[in-house]
Design a protein around this motif. Structure first.
Motif, PDB file in Angstrom:
ATOM      1  N   ALA A 104       0.818  -1.212   0.000  1.00  0.00           N
ATOM      2  CA  ALA A 104       0.000   0.000   0.000  1.00  0.00           C
ATOM      3  C   ALA A 104       0.850   1.259   0.000  1.00  0.00           C
ATOM      4  CB  ALA A 104      -0.921  -0.002   1.219  1.00  0.00           C
ATOM      5  N   ARG A 105       1.952   1.238   0.702  1.00  0.00           N
ATOM      6  CA  ARG A 105       2.760   2.448   0.878  1.00  0.00           C
ATOM      7  C   ARG A 105       3.790   2.644  -0.222  1.00  0.00           C
ATOM      8  NH1 ARG A 105       6.431   4.050   6.215  1.00  0.00           N
ATOM      9  NH2 ARG A 105       7.184   6.036   5.390  1.00  0.00           N
ATOM     10  N   PHE A 106       4.362   1.546  -0.733  1.00  0.00           N
ATOM     11  CA  PHE A 106       5.539   1.692  -1.590  1.00  0.00           C
ATOM     12  C   PHE A 106       5.349   1.245  -3.031  1.00  0.00           C
ATOM     13  CE2 PHE A 106       7.292   1.326   2.749  1.00  0.00           C
ATOM     14  CZ  PHE A 106       7.970   2.535   2.805  1.00  0.00           C
ATOM     15  N   ARG A 107       4.231   0.611  -3.367  1.00  0.00           N
ATOM     16  CA  ARG A 107       3.996   0.271  -4.771  1.00  0.00           C
ATOM     17  C   ARG A 107       3.678   1.546  -5.545  1.00  0.00           C
ATOM     18  NH1 ARG A 107       4.212  -4.977  -7.450  1.00  0.00           N
ATOM     19  NH2 ARG A 107       5.332  -6.107  -5.831  1.00  0.00           N
ATOM     20  N   PRO A 108       4.403   1.822  -6.610  1.00  0.00           N
ATOM     21  CA  PRO A 108       4.142   3.064  -7.357  1.00  0.00           C
ATOM     22  C   PRO A 108       2.825   2.993  -8.109  1.00  0.00           C
ATOM     23  CG  PRO A 108       5.794   1.740  -8.480  1.00  0.00           C
ATOM     24  CD  PRO A 108       5.534   1.059  -7.163  1.00  0.00           C
ATOM     25  N   ILE A 116      12.905   2.293  -1.966  1.00  0.00           N
ATOM     26  CA  ILE A 116      13.458   1.082  -2.586  1.00  0.00           C
ATOM     27  C   ILE A 116      13.336  -0.098  -1.623  1.00  0.00           C
ATOM     28  CG2 ILE A 116      15.583  -0.010  -3.396  1.00  0.00           C
ATOM     29  CD1 ILE A 116      16.405   2.787  -4.462  1.00  0.00           C
ATOM     30  N   ILE A 117      13.725   0.115  -0.374  1.00  0.00           N
ATOM     31  CA  ILE A 117      13.641  -0.969   0.614  1.00  0.00           C
ATOM     32  C   ILE A 117      12.186  -1.373   0.830  1.00  0.00           C
ATOM     33  CG2 ILE A 117      14.006  -1.548   3.040  1.00  0.00           C
ATOM     34  CD1 ILE A 117      16.525   0.259   2.927  1.00  0.00           C
ATOM     35  N   GLY A 118      11.297  -0.397   0.954  1.00  0.00           N
ATOM     36  CA  GLY A 118       9.887  -0.707   1.135  1.00  0.00           C
ATOM     37  C   GLY A 118       9.321  -1.472  -0.046  1.00  0.00           C
ATOM     38  N   TYR A 119       9.714  -1.085  -1.259  1.00  0.00           N
ATOM     39  CA  TYR A 119       9.237  -1.815  -2.436  1.00  0.00           C
ATOM     40  C   TYR A 119       9.735  -3.262  -2.410  1.00  0.00           C
ATOM     41  CZ  TYR A 119       8.643  -3.576  -7.083  1.00  0.00           C
ATOM     42  OH  TYR A 119       8.286  -4.388  -8.128  1.00  0.00           O
ATOM     43  N   LEU A 120      10.999  -3.475  -2.079  1.00  0.00           N
ATOM     44  CA  LEU A 120      11.537  -4.834  -2.030  1.00  0.00           C
ATOM     45  C   LEU A 120      10.754  -5.706  -1.053  1.00  0.00           C
ATOM     46  CD1 LEU A 120      15.380  -4.081  -2.070  1.00  0.00           C
ATOM     47  CD2 LEU A 120      13.961  -4.882  -3.977  1.00  0.00           C
ATOM     48  N   TYR A 121      10.247  -5.111   0.006  1.00  0.00           N
ATOM     49  CA  TYR A 121       9.454  -5.863   0.986  1.00  0.00           C
ATOM     50  C   TYR A 121       8.006  -6.070   0.524  1.00  0.00           C
ATOM     51  CZ  TYR A 121      13.228  -5.203   4.439  1.00  0.00           C
ATOM     52  OH  TYR A 121      14.428  -5.222   5.113  1.00  0.00           O
ATOM     53  N   SER A 122       7.636  -5.498  -0.623  1.00  0.00           N
ATOM     54  CA  SER A 122       6.263  -5.625  -1.111  1.00  0.00           C
ATOM     55  C   SER A 122       6.110  -6.697  -2.183  1.00  0.00           C
ATOM     56  CB  SER A 122       5.787  -4.276  -1.695  1.00  0.00           C
ATOM     57  OG  SER A 122       6.275  -4.081  -3.023  1.00  0.00           O
ATOM     58  N   THR A 123       7.194  -7.338  -2.583  1.00  0.00           N
ATOM     59  CA  THR A 123       7.126  -8.249  -3.721  1.00  0.00           C
ATOM     60  C   THR A 123       6.804  -9.675  -3.281  1.00  0.00           C
ATOM     61  OG1 THR A 123       9.446  -8.956  -3.748  1.00  0.00           O
ATOM     62  CG2 THR A 123       8.913  -6.838  -4.797  1.00  0.00           C
ATOM     63  N   LEU A 157       8.715 -12.178  -3.587  1.00  0.00           N
ATOM     64  CA  LEU A 157       9.869 -12.771  -2.912  1.00  0.00           C
ATOM     65  C   LEU A 157       9.761 -12.436  -1.426  1.00  0.00           C
ATOM     66  CD1 LEU A 157      12.735 -14.103  -3.038  1.00  0.00           C
ATOM     67  CD2 LEU A 157      13.646 -11.772  -3.253  1.00  0.00           C
ATOM     68  N   PRO A 158       9.635 -13.427  -0.546  1.00  0.00           N
ATOM     69  CA  PRO A 158       9.402 -13.136   0.876  1.00  0.00           C
ATOM     70  C   PRO A 158      10.675 -12.644   1.566  1.00  0.00           C
ATOM     71  CG  PRO A 158       9.607 -15.494   0.572  1.00  0.00           C
ATOM     72  CD  PRO A 158       9.672 -14.884  -0.810  1.00  0.00           C
ATOM     73  N   LEU A 159      11.150 -11.496   1.170  1.00  0.00           N
ATOM     74  CA  LEU A 159      12.456 -11.001   1.584  1.00  0.00           C
ATOM     75  C   LEU A 159      12.556 -10.818   3.093  1.00  0.00           C
ATOM     76  CD1 LEU A 159      15.229 -10.049   0.676  1.00  0.00           C
ATOM     77  CD2 LEU A 159      14.263  -7.775   0.265  1.00  0.00           C
ATOM     78  N   ARG A 160      11.532 -10.228   3.713  1.00  0.00           N
ATOM     79  CA  ARG A 160      11.597  -9.995   5.155  1.00  0.00           C
ATOM     80  C   ARG A 160      11.696 -11.318   5.918  1.00  0.00           C
ATOM     81  NH1 ARG A 160       7.422  -7.997   7.489  1.00  0.00           N
ATOM     82  NH2 ARG A 160       8.395  -6.654   9.039  1.00  0.00           N
ATOM     83  N   ARG A 161      10.936 -12.315   5.471  1.00  0.00           N
ATOM     84  CA  ARG A 161      10.997 -13.617   6.137  1.00  0.00           C
ATOM     85  C   ARG A 161      12.344 -14.291   5.913  1.00  0.00           C
ATOM     86  NH1 ARG A 161      10.168 -18.597   4.379  1.00  0.00           N
ATOM     87  NH2 ARG A 161       9.125 -17.990   2.450  1.00  0.00           N
ATOM     88  N   LEU A 162      12.869 -14.204   4.687  1.00  0.00           N
ATOM     89  CA  LEU A 162      14.159 -14.828   4.391  1.00  0.00           C
ATOM     90  C   LEU A 162      15.298 -14.167   5.158  1.00  0.00           C
ATOM     91  CD1 LEU A 162      13.753 -15.266   0.526  1.00  0.00           C
ATOM     92  CD2 LEU A 162      13.704 -17.078   2.243  1.00  0.00           C
ATOM     93  N   LEU A 163      15.205 -12.856   5.333  1.00  0.00           N
ATOM     94  CA  LEU A 163      16.264 -12.143   6.052  1.00  0.00           C
ATOM     95  C   LEU A 163      16.173 -12.360   7.553  1.00  0.00           C
ATOM     96  CD1 LEU A 163      16.203  -8.769   4.107  1.00  0.00           C
ATOM     97  CD2 LEU A 163      18.088 -10.404   4.122  1.00  0.00           C
ATOM     98  N   ALA A 164      14.952 -12.482   8.069  1.00  0.00           N
ATOM     99  CA  ALA A 164      14.716 -12.671   9.510  1.00  0.00           C
ATOM    100  C   ALA A 164      15.457 -11.605  10.319  1.00  0.00           C
ATOM    101  CB  ALA A 164      15.117 -14.089   9.927  1.00  0.00           C
ATOM    102  N   ASP A 165      16.308 -12.022  11.261  1.00  0.00           N
ATOM    103  CA  ASP A 165      16.964 -11.032  12.134  1.00  0.00           C
ATOM    104  C   ASP A 165      18.121 -10.307  11.447  1.00  0.00           C
ATOM    105  OD1 ASP A 165      18.771 -13.101  12.022  1.00  0.00           O
ATOM    106  OD2 ASP A 165      18.834 -13.469  14.188  1.00  0.00           O
ATOM    107  N   ARG A 166      18.372 -10.621  10.175  1.00  0.00           N
ATOM    108  CA  ARG A 166      19.406  -9.903   9.425  1.00  0.00           C
ATOM    109  C   ARG A 166      18.841  -8.679   8.693  1.00  0.00           C
ATOM    110  NH1 ARG A 166      21.780 -13.809   5.332  1.00  0.00           N
ATOM    111  NH2 ARG A 166      19.592 -14.469   5.227  1.00  0.00           N
ATOM    112  N   ARG A 167      17.558  -8.382   8.902  1.00  0.00           N
ATOM    113  CA  ARG A 167      16.959  -7.250   8.191  1.00  0.00           C
ATOM    114  C   ARG A 167      17.680  -5.935   8.459  1.00  0.00           C
ATOM    115  NH1 ARG A 167      11.802  -9.352   9.682  1.00  0.00           N
ATOM    116  NH2 ARG A 167      11.454  -7.576  11.047  1.00  0.00           N
ATOM    117  N   PRO A 168      17.978  -5.572   9.721  1.00  0.00           N
ATOM    118  CA  PRO A 168      18.686  -4.300   9.939  1.00  0.00           C
ATOM    119  C   PRO A 168      20.035  -4.249   9.217  1.00  0.00           C
ATOM    120  CG  PRO A 168      17.742  -5.099  11.994  1.00  0.00           C
ATOM    121  CD  PRO A 168      17.607  -6.211  11.004  1.00  0.00           C
ATOM    122  N   ALA A 169      20.758  -5.352   9.227  1.00  0.00           N
ATOM    123  CA  ALA A 169      22.055  -5.375   8.549  1.00  0.00           C
ATOM    124  C   ALA A 169      21.877  -5.240   7.038  1.00  0.00           C
ATOM    125  CB  ALA A 169      22.799  -6.669   8.884  1.00  0.00           C
TER     126      ALA A 169
END
Length: 253
Positions: A15-19, A201-208, A210-222
């Motif tokens: 909702a926030r980052f899809r153009p 860009i980061i918000g868009y990557l989390y909207s696709t 590809l389950p990026l946030r889940r795959l990154l888990a606690d490595r998201r801040p890094a």
């Protein structure tokens, strides 16, 4: 645009980052389909309403349909227009009891569907003088620019080889349309530039899908810090320009 399960957990980012889409695109649709405040619109695979909401003011009734209920919740929060209805479901649920429409839109969604089956269902839902619109753009999908290569490189550093992109189709949409009721097809291309910030860009990557946030888990801040540093090293003013090609297929019975 969504397909059930593929976008789980992404709706707030979607909702926030899809153009959205450019004014010229909407102006053409409004003229081409005589959207004068009458008629009905179905936006199939509506996501959080990037097409539905801007077009709702030009029709009597607009329906946004999506298989992800969280997407519909976000869409409903973005617009309180009285002529908007949000329906949980996908192309496999058509025709249902939705009725007939002057215009059916599919923005960044047709490739997720059983396209032949969807067109067969829509054949009985579109008015004789109406039609379909299928709109797709790259939206950070291809590494056209040096900074886009940086995004891919950082993702690979954290995730390894990226999974194959789902939703890819080999047969062009035009070929599928040619076998359907909607054989009268016009192709229009809008070319323009889209500017991103690092946060976008980061918000868009989390909207696709590809389950990026889940795959990154606690490595998201890094990951976010590494991507920010790498992007700013290529473009210090923190504004990243993407050349966009928006392909629009309009199809009539």
């Amino acid at each position: 645009m969504t397909s059930e399960g593929l976008f789980a957990g992404t709706s707030a980012f979607y909702a926030r980052f899809r153009p959205g889409y450019p004014k010229a695109f909407f102006d053409d649709l409004i003229h081409r389909f005589s959207l004068d405040g009458t008629g009905r619109l179905l936006d199939l695979g509506c996501g959080t309403g990037q097409l539905t909401i801007p077009l709702a003011g030009h029709v009597e009734q607009a329906i946004g349909m999506d298989p992800d209920p969280d997407m519909l919740t976000e869409a409903a929060a973005l617009s309180e227009a009285g002529n908007l209805t949000w329906v949980h479901g996908g192309s496999a649920d058509l025709p249902g009891d939705l009725g007939r429409f002057r215009l059916v839109t599919m923005g960044r969604s047709f490739h997720w569907m059983d396209r032949t089956r969807a067109l067969e269902a829509l054949a009985g839902m579109v008015e004789d003088e109406g039609g379909l619109v299928i709109a797709n753009d790259g939206c950070l999908a291809l590494a056209y620019t040096p900074w886009r290569h940086v995004v891919e490189d950082v993702q690979k550093r954290f995730l390894g080889p990226l999974p194959a992109r789902s939703g890819t189709v080999r047969e062009p949409h035009e070929a599928v349309l040619a076998r359907s009721r909607f054989r009268d097809v016009t192709r229009l291309v809008h070319e323009y530039e889209r500017t991103w910030t690092v946060d976008q860009i980061i918000g868009y990557l989390y909207s696709t899908s590809l389950p990026l946030r889940r795959l990154l888990a606690d490595r998201r801040p890094a990951f976010e810090q590494a991507l920010t540093d790498a992007l700013l090293a290529t473009t210090p003013d923190s504004h990243f320009t993407e050349p966009v090609t928006l392909e629009v297929l309009t199809a009539h019975p």
